[in-house]
Design a protein around this motif. Structure first.
Motif, mmCIF file in Angstrom:
data_model
loop_
_atom_site.group_PDB
_atom_site.id
_atom_site.type_symbol
_atom_site.label_atom_id
_atom_site.label_comp_id
_atom_site.label_asym_id
_atom_site.label_seq_id
_atom_site.Cartn_x
_atom_site.Cartn_y
_atom_site.Cartn_z
ATOM 1 N N ASP A 51 0.686 -1.108 0.031
ATOM 2 C CA ASP A 51 -0.265 0.035 0.041
ATOM 3 C C ASP A 51 0.793 1.302 0.148
ATOM 4 N N GLY A 52 1.788 1.288 0.768
ATOM 5 C CA GLY A 52 2.736 2.298 0.823
ATOM 6 C C GLY A 52 3.454 2.407 -0.287
ATOM 7 N N ALA A 53 3.979 1.575 -1.258
ATOM 8 C CA ALA A 53 4.436 1.672 -2.457
ATOM 9 C C ALA A 53 3.519 2.210 -3.485
ATOM 10 N N LEU A 54 2.447 1.810 -3.303
ATOM 11 C CA LEU A 54 1.292 2.282 -4.386
ATOM 12 C C LEU A 54 1.167 3.737 -4.250
ATOM 13 N N ALA A 55 1.004 4.066 -3.107
ATOM 14 C CA ALA A 55 0.804 5.406 -2.674
ATOM 15 C C ALA A 55 2.067 6.421 -2.967
ATOM 16 N N LEU A 56 3.301 5.752 -2.955
ATOM 17 C CA LEU A 56 4.344 6.351 -3.520
ATOM 18 C C LEU A 56 4.440 6.642 -4.986
ATOM 19 N N ALA A 57 3.900 5.622 -5.672
ATOM 20 C CA ALA A 57 3.777 5.672 -7.118
ATOM 21 C C ALA A 57 2.809 6.789 -7.579
ATOM 22 N N VAL A 58 1.705 6.939 -6.823
ATOM 23 C CA VAL A 58 0.999 8.007 -7.200
ATOM 24 C C VAL A 58 1.868 9.274 -6.980
ATOM 25 N N GLY A 59 2.439 9.670 -6.080
ATOM 26 C CA GLY A 59 3.311 10.810 -5.997
ATOM 27 C C GLY A 59 4.201 10.984 -7.143
ATOM 28 N N LEU A 60 5.063 9.940 -7.462
ATOM 29 C CA LEU A 60 5.918 9.862 -8.404
ATOM 30 C C LEU A 60 5.466 10.226 -9.932
ATOM 31 N N ALA A 61 4.060 9.749 -10.033
ATOM 32 C CA ALA A 61 3.347 9.826 -11.283
ATOM 33 C C ALA A 61 3.040 11.303 -11.502
ATOM 34 N N ALA A 62 2.699 11.722 -10.327
ATOM 35 C CA ALA A 62 1.994 13.147 -10.331
ATOM 36 C C ALA A 62 3.674 14.104 -10.563
ATOM 37 N N ASN A 63 4.402 13.832 -9.896
ATOM 38 C CA ASN A 63 5.713 14.501 -10.202
ATOM 39 C C ASN A 63 6.141 14.495 -11.717
ATOM 40 N N ARG A 64 6.098 13.357 -12.229
ATOM 41 C CA ARG A 64 6.482 13.263 -13.713
ATOM 42 C C ARG A 64 5.595 14.171 -14.512
ATOM 43 N N SER A 65 4.258 13.880 -14.321
ATOM 44 C CA SER A 65 3.097 14.642 -14.909
ATOM 45 C C SER A 65 3.583 16.112 -14.834
ATOM 46 N N PHE A 66 3.803 16.671 -13.697
ATOM 47 C CA PHE A 66 4.227 18.063 -13.582
ATOM 48 C C PHE A 66 5.313 18.362 -14.355
ATOM 49 N N GLU A 67 6.350 17.615 -14.298
ATOM 50 C CA GLU A 67 7.783 18.006 -15.250
ATOM 51 C C GLU A 67 7.238 17.590 -16.692
ATOM 52 N N THR A 68 6.616 16.966 -17.379
ATOM 53 C CA THR A 68 6.205 16.877 -18.801
ATOM 54 C C THR A 68 5.166 17.421 -19.247
ATOM 55 N N GLY A 69 4.011 17.656 -18.246
ATOM 56 C CA GLY A 69 2.639 18.320 -18.556
ATOM 57 C C GLY A 69 1.977 17.073 -19.367
ATOM 58 N N ARG A 70 2.110 15.888 -19.039
ATOM 59 C CA ARG A 70 1.197 14.944 -19.772
ATOM 60 C C ARG A 70 1.045 13.928 -18.771
ATOM 61 N N PRO A 71 -0.374 13.377 -18.760
ATOM 62 C CA PRO A 71 -0.835 12.068 -17.942
ATOM 63 C C PRO A 71 0.372 10.984 -17.784
ATOM 64 N N VAL A 72 0.621 10.514 -16.565
ATOM 65 C CA VAL A 72 1.437 9.395 -16.280
ATOM 66 C C VAL A 72 0.638 8.518 -15.758
ATOM 67 N N ARG A 73 0.786 7.176 -16.220
ATOM 68 C CA ARG A 73 0.208 6.067 -15.653
ATOM 69 C C ARG A 73 1.292 5.333 -14.457
ATOM 70 N N THR A 74 0.514 5.123 -13.397
ATOM 71 C CA THR A 74 1.142 4.452 -12.301
ATOM 72 C C THR A 74 2.072 3.115 -12.607
ATOM 73 N N ASP A 75 1.419 2.531 -13.667
ATOM 74 C CA ASP A 75 1.829 1.292 -14.161
ATOM 75 C C ASP A 75 2.927 1.343 -15.051
ATOM 76 N N GLU A 76 3.168 2.611 -15.548
ATOM 77 C CA GLU A 76 4.460 2.904 -16.279
ATOM 78 C C GLU A 76 5.716 2.972 -15.395
ATOM 79 N N LEU A 77 5.595 3.190 -14.127
ATOM 80 C CA LEU A 77 6.645 3.446 -13.253
ATOM 81 C C LEU A 77 6.774 2.259 -12.302
ATOM 82 N N ILE A 78 5.786 1.232 -12.251
ATOM 83 C CA ILE A 78 5.884 -0.027 -11.068
ATOM 84 C C ILE A 78 5.959 -1.024 -12.211
ATOM 85 N N ALA A 79 6.784 -2.090 -12.340
ATOM 86 C CA ALA A 79 6.516 -3.370 -13.025
ATOM 87 C C ALA A 79 5.958 -4.309 -12.058
ATOM 88 N N GLY A 80 5.011 -4.985 -12.789
ATOM 89 C CA GLY A 80 4.005 -6.107 -11.888
ATOM 90 C C GLY A 80 2.857 -5.232 -11.270
#
Length: 80
Positions: A51-80
């Motif tokens: 659960d903690g890792a999945l919550a972290l993935a949401v924050g990472l995806a948000a940061n990547r989205s802020f950097e790129t201006g594009r939507p980011v899927r959490t499954d792009e960041l975490i394998a499996g």
């Protein structure tokens, strides 16, 4: 217009083992008795490492989205 009034605010500094009691009560109802004594588990569910890792993935995806201006899927960041 009503006169200002002091409203007491309950403050609690709880551990972060899956959520504080007020949040858990809001989602799941008041805490009941604990599970059998041999487990020591509380009545509310608790967060796991996954659960903690999945919550972290949401924050990472948000940061990547802020950097790129594009939507980011959490499954792009975490394998499996």
């Amino acid at each position: 217009m009503a006169a200002p009034e002091d409203v007491p605010l309950a403050v609690a500094h709880e551990a972060h083992g899956g959520g504080d009691p007020r949040m858990l009560d809001a989602h799941f109802g008041p805490v009941g008795p604990t599970a059998p004594a041999d487990t020591g588990a509380a009545a509310h569910p608790t967060a796991t490492e996954r659960d903690g890792a999945l919550a972290l993935a949401v924050g990472l995806a948000a940061n990547r989205s802020f950097e790129t201006g594009r939507p980011v899927r959490t499954d792009e960041l975490i394998a499996g």
